[in-house]
Design a protein around this motif. Structure first.
Motif, PDB file in Angstrom:
ATOM      1  N   UNK A 167      84.555 102.747   1.179  1.00 46.87           N
ATOM      2  CA  UNK A 167      83.717 103.260   0.092  1.00 46.87           C
ATOM      3  C   UNK A 167      83.807 104.780  -0.035  1.00 46.87           C
ATOM      4  N   UNK A 168      84.185 105.464   1.049  1.00 44.81           N
ATOM      5  CA  UNK A 168      84.334 106.920   1.004  1.00 44.81           C
ATOM      6  C   UNK A 168      85.489 107.336   0.091  1.00 44.81           C
ATOM      7  N   UNK A 169      86.501 106.489  -0.059  1.00 43.22           N
ATOM      8  CA  UNK A 169      87.660 106.804  -0.880  1.00 43.22           C
ATOM      9  C   UNK A 169      87.494 106.356  -2.328  1.00 43.22           C
ATOM     10  N   UNK A 170      86.316 105.829  -2.670  1.00 44.95           N
ATOM     11  CA  UNK A 170      86.067 105.348  -4.023  1.00 44.95           C
ATOM     12  C   UNK A 170      85.046 106.242  -4.714  1.00 44.95           C
ATOM     13  N   UNK A 171      85.124 106.299  -6.027  1.00 44.80           N
ATOM     14  CA  UNK A 171      84.149 107.051  -6.810  1.00 44.80           C
ATOM     15  C   UNK A 171      83.771 106.211  -8.030  1.00 44.80           C
ATOM     16  N   UNK A 172      83.008 106.762  -8.905  1.00 45.09           N
ATOM     17  CA  UNK A 172      82.543 106.091 -10.119  1.00 45.09           C
ATOM     18  C   UNK A 172      81.851 104.793  -9.770  1.00 45.09           C
ATOM     19  N   UNK A 173      80.872 104.850  -8.919  1.00 43.76           N
ATOM     20  CA  UNK A 173      80.120 103.660  -8.546  1.00 43.76           C
ATOM     21  C   UNK A 173      80.942 102.681  -7.737  1.00 43.76           C
ATOM     22  N   UNK A 174      81.856 103.199  -6.931  1.00 45.94           N
ATOM     23  CA  UNK A 174      82.741 102.403  -6.064  1.00 45.94           C
ATOM     24  C   UNK A 174      83.668 101.483  -6.863  1.00 45.94           C
ATOM     25  N   UNK A 175      84.058 101.918  -8.054  1.00 45.23           N
ATOM     26  CA  UNK A 175      84.934 101.106  -8.908  1.00 45.23           C
ATOM     27  C   UNK A 175      86.340 101.669  -9.025  1.00 45.23           C
ATOM     28  N   UNK A 176      86.549 102.920  -8.604  1.00 47.90           N
ATOM     29  CA  UNK A 176      87.832 103.575  -8.817  1.00 47.90           C
ATOM     30  C   UNK A 176      88.167 104.442  -7.620  1.00 47.90           C
ATOM     31  N   UNK A 177      89.449 104.462  -7.195  1.00 50.49           N
ATOM     32  CA  UNK A 177      89.847 105.339  -6.089  1.00 50.49           C
ATOM     33  C   UNK A 177      89.753 106.811  -6.493  1.00 50.49           C
ATOM     34  N   UNK A 178      89.473 107.651  -5.525  1.00 49.12           N
ATOM     35  CA  UNK A 178      89.413 109.094  -5.770  1.00 49.12           C
ATOM     36  C   UNK A 178      90.785 109.627  -6.180  1.00 49.12           C
ATOM     37  N   UNK A 179      90.797 110.778  -6.797  1.00 57.81           N
ATOM     38  CA  UNK A 179      92.018 111.381  -7.316  1.00 57.81           C
ATOM     39  C   UNK A 179      93.042 111.630  -6.216  1.00 57.81           C
ATOM     40  N   UNK A 180      92.594 112.105  -5.045  1.00 55.76           N
ATOM     41  CA  UNK A 180      93.537 112.384  -3.947  1.00 55.76           C
ATOM     42  C   UNK A 180      94.233 111.103  -3.485  1.00 55.76           C
ATOM     43  N   UNK A 181      93.483 110.013  -3.411  1.00 59.00           N
ATOM     44  CA  UNK A 181      94.046 108.728  -2.989  1.00 59.00           C
ATOM     45  C   UNK A 181      95.067 108.256  -4.020  1.00 59.00           C
ATOM     46  N   UNK A 182      94.756 108.436  -5.299  1.00 60.57           N
ATOM     47  CA  UNK A 182      95.678 108.034  -6.366  1.00 60.57           C
ATOM     48  C   UNK A 182      96.959 108.864  -6.333  1.00 60.57           C
ATOM     49  N   UNK A 183      96.843 110.156  -6.056  1.00 61.11           N
ATOM     50  CA  UNK A 183      98.037 111.013  -5.979  1.00 61.11           C
ATOM     51  C   UNK A 183      98.937 110.574  -4.827  1.00 61.11           C
ATOM     52  N   UNK A 184      98.346 110.249  -3.683  1.00 62.67           N
ATOM     53  CA  UNK A 184      99.134 109.760  -2.549  1.00 62.67           C
ATOM     54  C   UNK A 184      99.809 108.438  -2.887  1.00 62.67           C
ATOM     55  N   UNK A 185      99.093 107.574  -3.605  1.00 59.88           N
ATOM     56  CA  UNK A 185      99.644 106.282  -4.016  1.00 59.88           C
ATOM     57  C   UNK A 185     100.827 106.474  -4.962  1.00 59.88           C
TER      58      UNK A 185
END
Length: 174
Positions: free
Chosen positions: A86-104
């Motif tokens: 849940x720490x890596x999620x934002x927007x009400x735990x519905x979307x990964x954080x920007x940093x996680x998405x960039x790594x992906x």
């Protein structure tokens, strides 16, 4: 509110990436960099299959979703792993954080495999932003942006049986 915003963003990203992404079927033998999305239980079930892929020379990155407050720190020897809590999620735990998405996005895989058995917004978000030529997953209710989808039969899938079916058909098709 956050859920509806995330759903509309996933739809928009999928439409945009559908135009930018070069969709093509890639035989299993030619796929060298594979990203697998699974929940924690499913990740443990498919570990032997993923390790056999690594032993065969493929680069496998496992993103597993725990949806816990803190990371569990599960170890998957030989496989690059990323735990999404849940720490890596934002927007009400519905979307990964920007940093996680960039790594992906930096992984630039040949194929992305979704082994989750139920529709989950963070997984759908990853599938919608992925630029991999091949997306594989299970047909689910809701958002499932995948190129090749397995349909569940009378007996419910587990992550392991889903991966075995995907692998069987992926190796048969050329």
């Amino acid at each position: 509110m956050w859920k509806s915003l995330t759903i509309s963003q996933i739809k928009r990203l999928y439409r945009r990436n559908g135009k930018l992404r070069e969709k093509r079927f890639l035989p299993f033998a030619d796929a060298q960099n594979i990203v697998v999305l699974a929940d924690a239980q499913g990740a443990q079930q498919v570990l032997p299959i993923l390790q056999s892929w690594v032993n065969a020379g493929k680069r496998v990155t496992l993103y597993y979703f725990t949806f816990a407050l803190k990371q569990t720190g599960l170890l998957f020897p030989g496989i690059d792993t990323v735990e999404i809590s849940l720490q890596e999620l934002c927007w009400g735990h519905n979307r990964p954080r920007t940093e996680v998405c960039k790594d992906f996005l930096a992984l630039q895989p040949d194929a992305v495999i979704d082994l989750t058995l139920e529709a989950q917004l963070p997984v759908s978000y990853f599938m919608s932003i992925s630029t991999a030529p091949l997306h594989i997953g299970m047909k689910k209710e809701g958002l499932t942006p995948a190129d090749v989808m397995m349909q569940q039969a009378e007996t419910p899938f587990t992550a392991e049986t889903l991966l075995q079916n995907i692998l069987h058909y992926w190796q048969c098709l050329r």
